[in-house]
Scaffold this active site. Structure first.
Site, PDB file in Angstrom:
ATOM      1  N   TYR A   1      -5.996 -12.288  -2.093  1.00 57.43           N
ATOM      2  CA  TYR A   1      -5.280 -11.249  -2.707  1.00 57.43           C
ATOM      3  C   TYR A   1      -4.477 -10.596  -1.495  1.00 57.43           C
ATOM      4  O   TYR A   1      -4.331  -9.516  -1.390  1.00 57.43           O
ATOM      5  CB  TYR A   1      -6.133  -9.944  -3.178  1.00 57.43           C
ATOM      6  CG  TYR A   1      -7.020 -10.650  -4.305  1.00 57.43           C
ATOM      7  CD1 TYR A   1      -6.690 -10.314  -5.623  1.00 57.43           C
ATOM      8  CD2 TYR A   1      -8.365 -11.234  -3.818  1.00 57.43           C
ATOM      9  CE1 TYR A   1      -7.721 -11.244  -6.402  1.00 57.43           C
ATOM     10  CE2 TYR A   1      -9.421 -11.815  -4.693  1.00 57.43           C
ATOM     11  CZ  TYR A   1      -9.018 -11.620  -6.169  1.00 57.43           C
ATOM     12  OH  TYR A   1      -9.872 -12.183  -7.089  1.00 57.43           O
TER      13      TYR A   1
ATOM     14  N   CYS B   1     -10.507  -0.992  -4.341  1.00 55.34           N
ATOM     15  CA  CYS B   1      -9.965   0.117  -4.804  1.00 55.34           C
ATOM     16  C   CYS B   1     -10.491   0.942  -5.861  1.00 55.34           C
ATOM     17  O   CYS B   1     -10.286   1.767  -6.779  1.00 55.34           O
ATOM     18  CB  CYS B   1      -8.482   0.026  -4.798  1.00 55.34           C
ATOM     19  SG  CYS B   1      -7.999  -1.149  -6.170  1.00 55.34           S
TER      20      CYS B   1
ATOM     21  N   GLN C   1       0.785  -1.248   0.115  1.00 57.69           N
ATOM     22  CA  GLN C   1       0.021   0.146   0.010  1.00 57.69           C
ATOM     23  C   GLN C   1       0.850   1.159   0.207  1.00 57.69           C
ATOM     24  O   GLN C   1       1.770   1.452   0.701  1.00 57.69           O
ATOM     25  CB  GLN C   1      -0.746   0.031   1.113  1.00 57.69           C
ATOM     26  CG  GLN C   1      -2.165  -0.994   1.390  1.00 57.69           C
ATOM     27  CD  GLN C   1      -3.179  -0.775   0.339  1.00 57.69           C
ATOM     28  OE1 GLN C   1      -2.994   0.360  -0.703  1.00 57.69           O
ATOM     29  NE2 GLN C   1      -4.063  -1.683   0.105  1.00 57.69           N
TER      30      GLN C   1
HETATM   31  N1  SAH Z   1      -3.951  -7.253   0.656  1.00 62.03           N
HETATM   32  C1  SAH Z   1      -2.498  -6.683   0.325  1.00 62.03           C
HETATM   33  C2  SAH Z   1      -2.434  -6.688  -1.386  1.00 62.03           C
HETATM   34  C3  SAH Z   1      -3.638  -5.853  -2.115  1.00 62.03           C
HETATM   35  S1  SAH Z   1      -3.455  -5.645  -3.550  1.00 62.03           S
HETATM   36  C4  SAH Z   1      -2.245  -5.386   0.775  1.00 62.03           C
HETATM   37  O1  SAH Z   1      -3.083  -4.732   1.274  1.00 62.03           O
HETATM   38  O2  SAH Z   1      -1.045  -5.122   0.566  1.00 62.03           O
HETATM   39  C5  SAH Z   1      -3.908  -6.848  -4.671  1.00 62.03           C
HETATM   40  C6  SAH Z   1      -3.050  -7.878  -4.751  1.00 62.03           C
HETATM   41  O3  SAH Z   1      -3.804  -8.893  -5.609  1.00 62.03           O
HETATM   42  C7  SAH Z   1      -1.876  -7.714  -5.427  1.00 62.03           C
HETATM   43  O4  SAH Z   1      -0.792  -8.289  -4.479  1.00 62.03           O
HETATM   44  C8  SAH Z   1      -1.935  -8.423  -6.618  1.00 62.03           C
HETATM   45  O5  SAH Z   1      -0.774  -9.010  -7.063  1.00 62.03           O
HETATM   46  C9  SAH Z   1      -2.903  -9.739  -6.626  1.00 62.03           C
HETATM   47  N2  SAH Z   1      -3.486 -10.198  -7.530  1.00 62.03           N
HETATM   48  C10 SAH Z   1      -4.063  -9.732  -8.623  1.00 62.03           C
HETATM   49  N3  SAH Z   1      -4.769 -10.670  -9.323  1.00 62.03           N
HETATM   50  C11 SAH Z   1      -4.972 -11.827  -8.412  1.00 62.03           C
HETATM   51  C12 SAH Z   1      -5.656 -12.896  -8.765  1.00 62.03           C
HETATM   52  N4  SAH Z   1      -6.153 -13.147  -9.869  1.00 62.03           N
HETATM   53  N5  SAH Z   1      -5.411 -13.939  -7.843  1.00 62.03           N
HETATM   54  C13 SAH Z   1      -4.706 -13.802  -6.811  1.00 62.03           C
HETATM   55  N6  SAH Z   1      -4.118 -12.409  -6.478  1.00 62.03           N
HETATM   56  C14 SAH Z   1      -4.152 -11.426  -7.369  1.00 62.03           C
END
Ligand code: SAH
Length: 454
Positions: free
Chosen positions: A314, A410, A285
């Site tokens: 995610y 987001c 973030q």
């Molecule tokens: N929860 C974390 C990351 C959020 S951002 C935080 O707060 O820091 C969203 C994340 O989803 C990213 O790390 C991206 O690499 C991942 N992502 C994107 N598409 C995805 C999918 N189909 N399956 C799993 N992860 C995914």
């Protein structure tokens, strides 16, 4: 009805804002989108672009000022899209964001009854970004750094980015000057020639460790080590210098290959008292202070107990799940970027969490596997990218039958779309809390609590 033509001028009154914060005026019900214009302002505009359903206008004279207006620090911040709503007073930005979420809850989710709470804002809504991704181009025969003019690839040289950590702003100039000194060729986008494409800098909010990623078009980097040495000499906070190779003709900034030039492969920072390792390819973030507010809100919504089995979908480098791993029975995390999962595994260990299981893969696939394995989560956290959740992810989540789902989003539009689908599967949205992670921009983050209808 009057036909709106390019280069004509009109006097109009702004009656609305788009989700990108552009002023909207109507001429015979035909909408015109206008930068740097707020509701109730009467403006003289020049039509700069026309389409079938709308046109774009530019303010040539402002006849009155909205009480929500504040002076813009630098017009390039609007023009470049770095701070596109910095002409709005901050309280108004927060109201604008709440209103945008209300709109999609109404129009897309069809849930006007779900409360959308006032946006959680920042005390100092600037200098917050812990990461910069700055294009390097040739300008007046010099290697220059800055930002693109909106909807173009014309570089506006910028030194004060306003919303970034000022130490990052300084570092960009230091790195720029070093690259100039070493006569490094800037990238040429049209021809996909030249060498240095982007400078990516991260500075950890708490530890102040800095990482500099030099994104190059080709792998061979003459004098890389001397350049890294100069960077570390002039910027003592830099603990990691990485080359990233991206040979594609693309808008995507990072390529797949990272080559460590100097220092370590990652930096570390803290969030809600836990420490995290962050690698170049891992998501983190960009607003650390507000990320803590966001996570606290999400955790508060989930009402976690020691019996809870939680999925952190995610999960990135594990920041959400690891914030509460010591308070629940087990955490399962899924994430598609392998480097992020490596970070998450490392972070679990360094924070002493033994009750976590990570899986690399697409969340929509892994959720199904978990359902087949008979995992029974009581709470699911989701934090997807802008495109939101895949239909099959939502179906698999409902099949896992959790009591609560906490959706961190987001992108309000895809959030609202997904909430409607969850509603059809028996998960009801209880409340929505927007959190301002991106002051001065129109980006909106929001947390929603969903519960299983009984
Ligand atoms: N929860 C974390 C990351 C959020 S951002 C935080 O707060 O820091 C969203 C994340 O989803 C990213 O790390 C991206 O690499 C991942 N992502 C994107 N598409 C995805 C999918 N189909 N399956 C799993 N992860 C995914």
């Amino acid at each position: 009805m009057e036909t709106i033509k390019k280069n004509q001028t009109y006097t109009v009154t702004i009656d609305d804002l788009t989700h990108e914060g552009l002023g909207v005026a109507h001429i015979d019900r035909f909408p015109i989108f206008i930068e740097n214009a707020l509701p109730e302002e009467e403006v003289e505009i020049l039509i700069v672009k026309t389409g079938k359903k709308f046109a774009y206008g530019k303010v040539t004279e402002r006849k009155n000022e909205s009480s929500h207006r504040t002076p813009v620090k630098d017009m390039d911040l609007l023009r470049s899209g770095i701070a596109p709503i910095s002409h709005m007073k901050y309280e108004y930005q927060l109201e604008f964001k709440q209103e945008q979420v209300k709109r999609v809850m109404n129009k897309i989710a069809h849930m006007p009854e779900v409360p959308v709470l006032p946006t959680f804002g920042m005390e100092k809504p600037y200098a917050y970004r812990n990461k910069a991704q700055i294009p390097v181009r040739k300008l007046d025969d010099q290697l220059a750094t800055g930002f693109y003019r909106k909807n173009s690839h014309e570089l506006l040289p910028i030194e004060d980015y306003f919303i970034q950590d000022p130490e990052i702003d300084k570092a960009i100039l230091v790195v720029r000057d070093i690259l100039q000194r070493f006569k490094i060729k800037p990238y040429n986008e049209e021809e996909n020639t030249g060498f240095m494409r982007h400078i990516v800098i991260r500075r950890a909010h708490y530890s102040h460790e800095m990482m500099v990623v030099l994104v190059t078009r080709t792998a061979k980097f003459f004098q890389a080590h001397r350049i890294a040495e100069a960077i570390q000499n002039e910027l003592p906070e830099v603990v990691s210098v990485v080359q990233n190779v991206n040979s594609e003709k693309t808008n995507v900034i990072l390529g797949k290959e990272d080559i460590l030039i100097a220092g370590k492969e990652s930096i570390q920072d803290q969030l809600l008292g836990k420490t995290y390792r962050i690698s170049p390819q891992s998501f983190y973030q960009v607003n650390t202070q507000q990320a803590e507010v966001l996570y606290k809100t999400a955790i508060d919504f989930a009402q976690l107990t020691s019996d809870d089995v939680v999925i952190d979908a995610y999960c990135g480098i594990g920041t959400i799940g690891l914030s509460f791993a010591d308070k629940v029975k087990h955490v399962y995390g899924v994430e598609v970027v392998p480097q992020a999962i490596e970070d998450a595994e490392f972070n679990a260990k360094s924070n002493g969490a033994t009750n976590v299981t990570y899986q690399t893969g697409k969340a929509e696939k892994v959720m199904k596997q978990w359902a087949q394995l008979g995992i029974q989560p009581s709470v699911i956290f989701v934090d997807p990218p802008r495109k939101g959740l895949a239909e099959e992810f939502i179906a698999a989540s409902a099949e896992l039958n959790p009591d609560r789902i906490v959706y961190i989003s987001c992108n309000p539009a895809t959030l609202a779309r997904d909430l409607e689908r969850f509603g059809e599967l028996g998960y009801q949205a209880e409340k929505v809390q927007p959190v301002d992670l991106f002051p001065q921009t129109y980006h909106i983050e929001a947390v929603v609590l969903l519960t299983k209808a009984v």
